[in-house]
Design a protein around this motif. Structure first.
Motif, PDB file in Angstrom:
ATOM      1  N   ILE A  10       0.892  -1.117   0.093  1.00 58.35           N
ATOM      2  CA  ILE A  10       0.083   0.019  -0.064  1.00 58.35           C
ATOM      3  C   ILE A  10       1.203   1.044   0.128  1.00 58.35           C
ATOM      4  N   ASP A  11       0.723   2.513  -0.785  1.00 56.78           N
ATOM      5  CA  ASP A  11       1.723   3.179  -0.508  1.00 56.78           C
ATOM      6  C   ASP A  11       0.623   5.098  -0.167  1.00 56.78           C
ATOM      7  N   LEU A  12       0.575   4.829   0.802  1.00 52.62           N
ATOM      8  CA  LEU A  12      -0.588   5.982   1.302  1.00 52.62           C
ATOM      9  C   LEU A  12       0.235   7.536   0.398  1.00 52.62           C
ATOM     10  N   HIS A  13       0.651   7.456  -0.058  1.00 55.83           N
ATOM     11  CA  HIS A  13       1.410   8.829  -1.145  1.00 55.83           C
ATOM     12  C   HIS A  13       1.506   8.938  -1.960  1.00 55.83           C
ATOM     13  N   ALA A  32       4.326   3.523   8.710  1.00 52.86           N
ATOM     14  CA  ALA A  32       4.343   3.245   6.757  1.00 52.86           C
ATOM     15  C   ALA A  32       5.301   4.327   6.512  1.00 52.86           C
ATOM     16  N   ILE A  33       6.249   3.411   4.915  1.00 53.92           N
ATOM     17  CA  ILE A  33       6.939   3.853   3.740  1.00 53.92           C
ATOM     18  C   ILE A  33       6.318   4.421   2.491  1.00 53.92           C
ATOM     19  N   ALA A  34       6.237   5.053   2.384  1.00 54.02           N
ATOM     20  CA  ALA A  34       5.187   6.062   1.238  1.00 54.02           C
ATOM     21  C   ALA A  34       6.141   7.123   0.358  1.00 54.02           C
ATOM     22  N   THR A  35       5.586   6.585  -0.701  1.00 53.63           N
ATOM     23  CA  THR A  35       6.921   7.448  -2.434  1.00 53.63           C
ATOM     24  C   THR A  35       6.526   8.377  -2.183  1.00 53.63           C
ATOM     25  N   ASP A  36       5.710   9.358  -2.042  1.00 51.21           N
ATOM     26  CA  ASP A  36       5.224  10.696  -2.393  1.00 51.21           C
ATOM     27  C   ASP A  36       5.899  10.614  -4.014  1.00 51.21           C
ATOM     28  N   HIS A  37       5.514   9.673  -4.601  1.00 53.41           N
ATOM     29  CA  HIS A  37       6.088   9.756  -5.886  1.00 53.41           C
ATOM     30  C   HIS A  37       4.787  11.201  -7.064  1.00 53.41           C
ATOM     31  N   ALA A  38       5.818  11.932  -7.379  1.00 50.91           N
ATOM     32  CA  ALA A  38       5.850  13.223  -8.108  1.00 50.91           C
ATOM     33  C   ALA A  38       6.291  13.605  -8.981  1.00 50.91           C
ATOM     34  N   PRO A  39       5.578  13.025 -10.165  1.00 53.45           N
ATOM     35  CA  PRO A  39       6.538  12.642 -11.110  1.00 53.45           C
ATOM     36  C   PRO A  39       6.112  14.214 -11.983  1.00 53.45           C
ATOM     37  N   TYR A  40       7.315  14.585 -12.959  1.00 51.70           N
ATOM     38  CA  TYR A  40       7.222  15.569 -13.872  1.00 51.70           C
ATOM     39  C   TYR A  40       7.862  14.951 -15.207  1.00 51.70           C
ATOM     40  N   HIS A  41       6.938  16.344 -15.849  1.00 55.36           N
ATOM     41  CA  HIS A  41       7.273  16.174 -17.030  1.00 55.36           C
ATOM     42  C   HIS A  41       9.425  16.538 -17.351  1.00 55.36           C
ATOM     43  N   LEU A  42      10.030  15.873 -18.334  1.00 60.82           N
ATOM     44  CA  LEU A  42      10.820  16.115 -18.185  1.00 60.82           C
ATOM     45  C   LEU A  42      11.791  17.864 -18.093  1.00 60.82           C
ATOM     46  N   ASP A  43      11.602  18.053 -18.946  1.00 61.53           N
ATOM     47  CA  ASP A  43      10.988  20.097 -19.366  1.00 61.53           C
ATOM     48  C   ASP A  43      10.935  20.524 -17.849  1.00 61.53           C
ATOM     49  N   GLU A  44      10.263  19.839 -16.866  1.00 63.13           N
ATOM     50  CA  GLU A  44      10.146  20.804 -15.938  1.00 63.13           C
ATOM     51  C   GLU A  44      11.331  20.216 -14.688  1.00 63.13           C
ATOM     52  N   LYS A  45      12.295  19.521 -15.155  1.00 62.89           N
ATOM     53  CA  LYS A  45      12.714  18.658 -14.659  1.00 62.89           C
ATOM     54  C   LYS A  45      14.419  19.398 -14.658  1.00 62.89           C
ATOM     55  N   ASP A  46      14.415  19.064 -15.962  1.00 63.28           N
ATOM     56  CA  ASP A  46      15.807  19.081 -17.061  1.00 63.28           C
ATOM     57  C   ASP A  46      15.896  20.633 -17.259  1.00 63.28           C
ATOM     58  N   LEU A  47      16.808  21.571 -15.740  1.00 69.62           N
ATOM     59  CA  LEU A  47      16.405  22.856 -15.744  1.00 69.62           C
ATOM     60  C   LEU A  47      17.355  23.028 -14.328  1.00 69.62           C
ATOM     61  N   PRO A  48      18.510  24.740 -14.937  1.00 71.11           N
ATOM     62  CA  PRO A  48      19.294  24.535 -14.179  1.00 71.11           C
ATOM     63  C   PRO A  48      18.426  23.890 -12.042  1.00 71.11           C
ATOM     64  N   PHE A  49      19.029  23.783 -11.713  1.00 69.53           N
ATOM     65  CA  PHE A  49      18.406  23.138  -9.865  1.00 69.53           C
ATOM     66  C   PHE A  49      17.545  24.680  -9.446  1.00 69.53           C
ATOM     67  N   GLN A  50      17.921  25.384  -9.232  1.00 65.39           N
ATOM     68  CA  GLN A  50      16.826  26.426  -8.757  1.00 65.39           C
ATOM     69  C   GLN A  50      16.257  26.541  -9.862  1.00 65.39           C
ATOM     70  N   GLU A  51      15.984  26.807 -10.724  1.00 62.96           N
ATOM     71  CA  GLU A  51      14.709  26.751 -11.643  1.00 62.96           C
ATOM     72  C   GLU A  51      13.592  24.820 -11.798  1.00 62.96           C
ATOM     73  N   ALA A  52      14.629  23.688 -11.137  1.00 59.04           N
ATOM     74  CA  ALA A  52      13.753  22.785 -11.458  1.00 59.04           C
ATOM     75  C   ALA A  52      12.680  22.771  -9.829  1.00 59.04           C
ATOM     76  N   SER A  53      11.836  22.023 -10.728  1.00 63.28           N
ATOM     77  CA  SER A  53      10.223  21.438  -9.948  1.00 63.28           C
ATOM     78  C   SER A  53      10.572  20.675  -8.870  1.00 63.28           C
ATOM     79  N   PHE A  54       9.774  20.849  -7.043  1.00 60.49           N
ATOM     80  CA  PHE A  54      10.610  19.401  -6.419  1.00 60.49           C
ATOM     81  C   PHE A  54       9.625  18.602  -6.730  1.00 60.49           C
ATOM     82  N   GLY A  55      10.211  17.331  -7.194  1.00 62.57           N
ATOM     83  CA  GLY A  55       9.481  16.056  -7.133  1.00 62.57           C
ATOM     84  C   GLY A  55      10.196  14.821  -7.535  1.00 62.57           C
ATOM     85  N   ILE A  56      10.270  13.756  -6.702  1.00 64.09           N
ATOM     86  CA  ILE A  56      10.827  12.417  -6.765  1.00 64.09           C
ATOM     87  C   ILE A  56      10.159  11.386  -7.366  1.00 64.09           C
ATOM     88  N   ALA A  57      10.530  11.127  -9.016  1.00 65.77           N
ATOM     89  CA  ALA A  57       9.394   9.630  -8.892  1.00 65.77           C
ATOM     90  C   ALA A  57       9.999   8.736  -9.052  1.00 65.77           C
TER      91      ALA A  57
END
Lengths: 309, 439
Positions: free
Chosen positions: B58-61, B304-329
């Motif tokens: 079960i993934d709660l998140h 519990a261990i919950a993933t907080d799976h937070a998918p983004y499009h490549l274009d929202e993550k493949d940026l200089p760190f400060q501009e990238a979105s928060f989240g790990i898939a």
């Protein structure tokens, strides 16, 4: 010596022999600056792009002069006048520059990691970090080091006091690395709200009282205070800052007699530095500006293959 | 349809059976838990010798981005990714566009999840209308429609009075409040852990106090109202300590931790040259924080261990760190990332402890009608996850069912993988290579 750095992103991967080599190369370039005709053909036919996403006059002009004295073809690509303003990603800009045949890109960007990012995206060009957010400003650190080395010789065992807003300063982060590697002990002072969490990890000791930091210092390095920081409430007023941390003749008394006074510019007279100190005999501020051109010439020359030819 | 799973190492949700065990599934229900069964009794039979058979994970998140941000993920792709990752139940977060703050949107999630042949998806509803943090959302109607948690995740319920009202009001609904613990004024503008990472990078630091302060506030309100509260993606040693003492004093507080905080630390941000793939909220913390999370698992502070799976499009993550979105898939490698780290640490506690955090732990936080999840019992629907704790395999995001194409673990060899997932007796995922010759 075999030069192993294609890019200049950050100095954390540089060792003392790299720094020593660049100091010596800079001295050769410095001699060129004294000649009536300063231009040499070292980078003839090389294309250097100055990619500036943040307003900068000093760093850009210094790079541009260095590039021109070495006979490179120079293009200034400022973000406001280009497609970046319309939302092009840095990745697309990088690929565009490479397609145009840039041999080197100098980047100044407000985002930490922008130079790293650009270097990851470019297959052939060299990347020179002209400042990324509050992270790194390696060419400033190298020119500071060169200025001190030229004046004081071997720096091993010396002490530097650095006063001001270390938290938001890319200059501080890079300078601490550079001076540490050359054997200089660095002590910091400034309001505690403007200090990073772990100054030890950075390689410097924090002193609450600037007089303690200055005690026995061979170099006094003053960081620029940005007015926004006061507006954000990180310290109460510029006046109060000056009273406690501003470098005036009285504070300078605590350093070693004749200690060098350095500042990355532009200076705020009456805030981090008093006019008597800025214009005094110990001030290296204009020397730093000249060193900057020589140092950047040396870096461009060795990273674009000149030293290995 | 009769399916027989033979010779498995059975983890029933609380303990491991000593002897190889068989499970007979008839029409989606667990008919028999036995041993030495004749394979001829079933239409289909698998030999699970050496594999661990668990209640469905079960993934709660997780963030399935649906409705409104389907370029990142949707309920179908998320549910297929969940199945491939060994999960049988996902709880999706309501910070969608529009936010899931009404019974209609709760029903939308439940209905759409039925179209895919993947994992069961259960919706969490917002605590506040529009997730704006001002007034209570229709929690009663959402609970009736099938919401299993209430949270404004992505943001804390910053207004303490609103959080108190939410706890009081939701008490009779039997649906727990899940707080995203963050004091927003302390975390304002922050990008990375306030420690080595902020020091070296010059990025604004995110103090662990931002998390612990909000958890302390939540604990006070739990004590005040007597209503249970759950804290999600707890990332620091300081928070674990606060929770440990609250639990010790008998308060009904629970928490989960993520696979990325259990297996990665802030050093990765620096060593990667500030790669946006490592940017996440809350940020990757220090090695000692990471160690504290493992201690929290060992002593039962973590539920519990919950993933907080937070998918983004490549274009929202493949940026200089400060501009990238928060989240790990992570849905498809979360279990492996945790098992791998457990191996790497020299198995600091029995595997049962770890497995309970994917099964009985999270099921105890869900509403009563879902309590059967997280156990293996005769007569219950056959939600099952099969693990090969010794299997080593490289993560390859190109093969993912999730729309995310970026992961901190891409290209890493991890040890310990889910190899089969059954939801209501249906095989929603099978690792063909592992099952060669087991039929």
């Amino acid at each position: 010596m075999e030069w192993r750095h294609r890019h200049v992103i950050d100095l954390d991967t540089w060792d003392r022999s790299d720094l020593q080599f660049i100091m010596e190369q800079s001295r050769s370039m410095d001699e060129l600056l004294d000649r009536p005709i300063k231009k040499v053909p070292a980078l003839r036919g090389k294309l250097v792009v100055n990619l500036f996403f943040e307003a900068s006059t000093r760093t850009r002009v210094s790079f541009e002069l260095a590039e021109k004295f070495l006979s490179a073809d120079v293009v200034n690509w400022s973000a406001s006048g280009s497609s970046t303003g319309k939302g092009e990603t840095l990745r697309d800009t990088a690929w565009t520059l490479e397609a145009m045949g840039a041999d080197a890109v100098v980047i100044r960007h407000g985002a930490v990691g922008a130079a790293d990012y650009l270097a990851r995206k470019l297959r052939k060009s060299s990347v020179f970090n002209g400042g990324d957010g509050a992270h790194a400003h390696p060419t400033q650190a190298l020119l500071d080091l060169y200025t001190a080395w030229k004046k004081l010789g071997d720096l091993d065992g010396m002490k530097m006091a650095m006063i001001g807003d270390v938290l938001h300063s890319r200059v501080a982060r890079s300078d601490i690395i550079a001076f540490n590697r050359m054997g200089v002990k660095v002590e910091l002072s400034g309001p505690a709200t403007l200090m990073p969490r772990d100054t030890h990890a950075l390689g410097a000791e924090f002193r609450e009282d600037p007089r303690d930091a200055l005690k026995g210092a061979d170099i006094v390095y003053l960081l620029r205070i940005q007015r926004e920081r006061q507006e954000e409430g990180m310290f109460p007023s510029l006046d109060e800052y000056h009273q406690f941390f501003g470098a005036d003749d009285e504070l300078l008394e605590f350093a070693r007699p004749g200690a060098l006074v350095m500042h990355p510019g532009p200076i705020n007279r009456g805030v981090e530095i008093s006019s008597t100190v800025a214009d005094g005999a110990q001030s290296m501020i204009l020397g730093q500006v000249r060193s900057g051109v020589a140092l950047r010439m040396a870096l461009l020359f060795v990273c674009l293959g000149g030293a290995n030819q | 349809m009769r399916t027989l799973l033979r010779n498995a190492i059975l983890f029933n949700g609380s303990s491991m059976e000593d002897d190889p065990t068989d499970i007979l599934i008839v029409d989606g229900t667990i008919e028999k838990i036995c041993s030495g069964t004749d394979a001829g009794q079933a239409d289909r039979s698998w030999d699970l010798c050496g594999l661990v058979l668990c209640p469905g994970f079960i993934d709660l998140h997780c963030h399935l981005r649906d409705p409104g941000q389907e370029w990142r993920e949707d309920i179908i792709s998320g549910s297929l990714a969940g199945a491939a990752g060994g999960y049988t139940t996902l709880v999706c977060m309501p910070n969608t566009d529009p936010p899931i703050d009404s019974p209609a949107l709760v029903r939308y999630v439940l209905e759409k999840s039925g179209y895919g042949k993947g994992t069961r998806v259960l919706p969490a509803g917002c605590v506040s209308k529009g997730r704006k943090g001002k007034t209570l959302a229709e929690m009663g109607k959402m609970a009736l429609a099938g919401a299993v948690l209430f949270t404004d995740d992505g943001s804390p319920v910053g207004d303490s009075n609103l959080l108190r009202l939410a706890l009081q009001y939701s008490s009779r609904l039997g649906v727990r409040i899940m707080e995203h613990p963050e004091d927003s004024s302390l975390a304002f503008g922050a990008q990375v852990n306030d420690g080595i990472c902020s020091t070296f990078s010059g990025l604004k630091g995110w103090p662990t106090a931002a998390e612990a302060a909000d958890i302390s506030r939540g604990i006070s309100l739990c004590r005040d109202t007597g209503v249970p509260i759950h804290f999600t993606h707890v990332s620091s040693g300081e928070s674990i300590e606060v929770l440990r003492s609250a639990k010790y004093s008998g308060l009904p507080v629970t928490c989960d931790v993520t696979p990325h905080h259990l297996s990665l630390a802030e050093g990765s941000v620096i060593s990667s040259g500030y790669d946006g793939v490592f940017k996440v909220n809350p940020p990757l913390r220090s090695i000692s924080d990471k160690d504290s999370l493992w201690e929290g698992i060992a002593d039962g502070t973590v539920d519990a261990i919950a993933t907080d799976h937070a998918p983004y499009h490549l274009d929202e993550k493949d940026l200089p760190f400060q501009e990238a979105s928060f989240g790990i898939a992570s849905l498809e490698c979360a279990v492996a990332a945790v098992l791998n780290e457990w191996h790497r640490r020299g198995k600091p506690f029995p595997m049962e402890r770890l497995l309970s955090l994917f099964t009985s732990g999270p099921s105890s936080i869900l509403p009563k009608e879902w309590k059967w999840l997280g156990k293996i019992e005769t007569g219950s629907p056959a939600d099952l996850t099969v693990l090969d704790p010794e299997l080593e395999r490289e993560v390859d995001v190109k093969t993912w069912k999730s729309k995310a194409r970026l992961s901190p673990w891409d290209g890493e060899r991890l040890k310990g993988w889910p190899v089969m997932t059954l939801v209501m007796g249906e095989t929603v995922h099978i690792d063909r290579e592992s099952f060669k010759g087991r039929g």
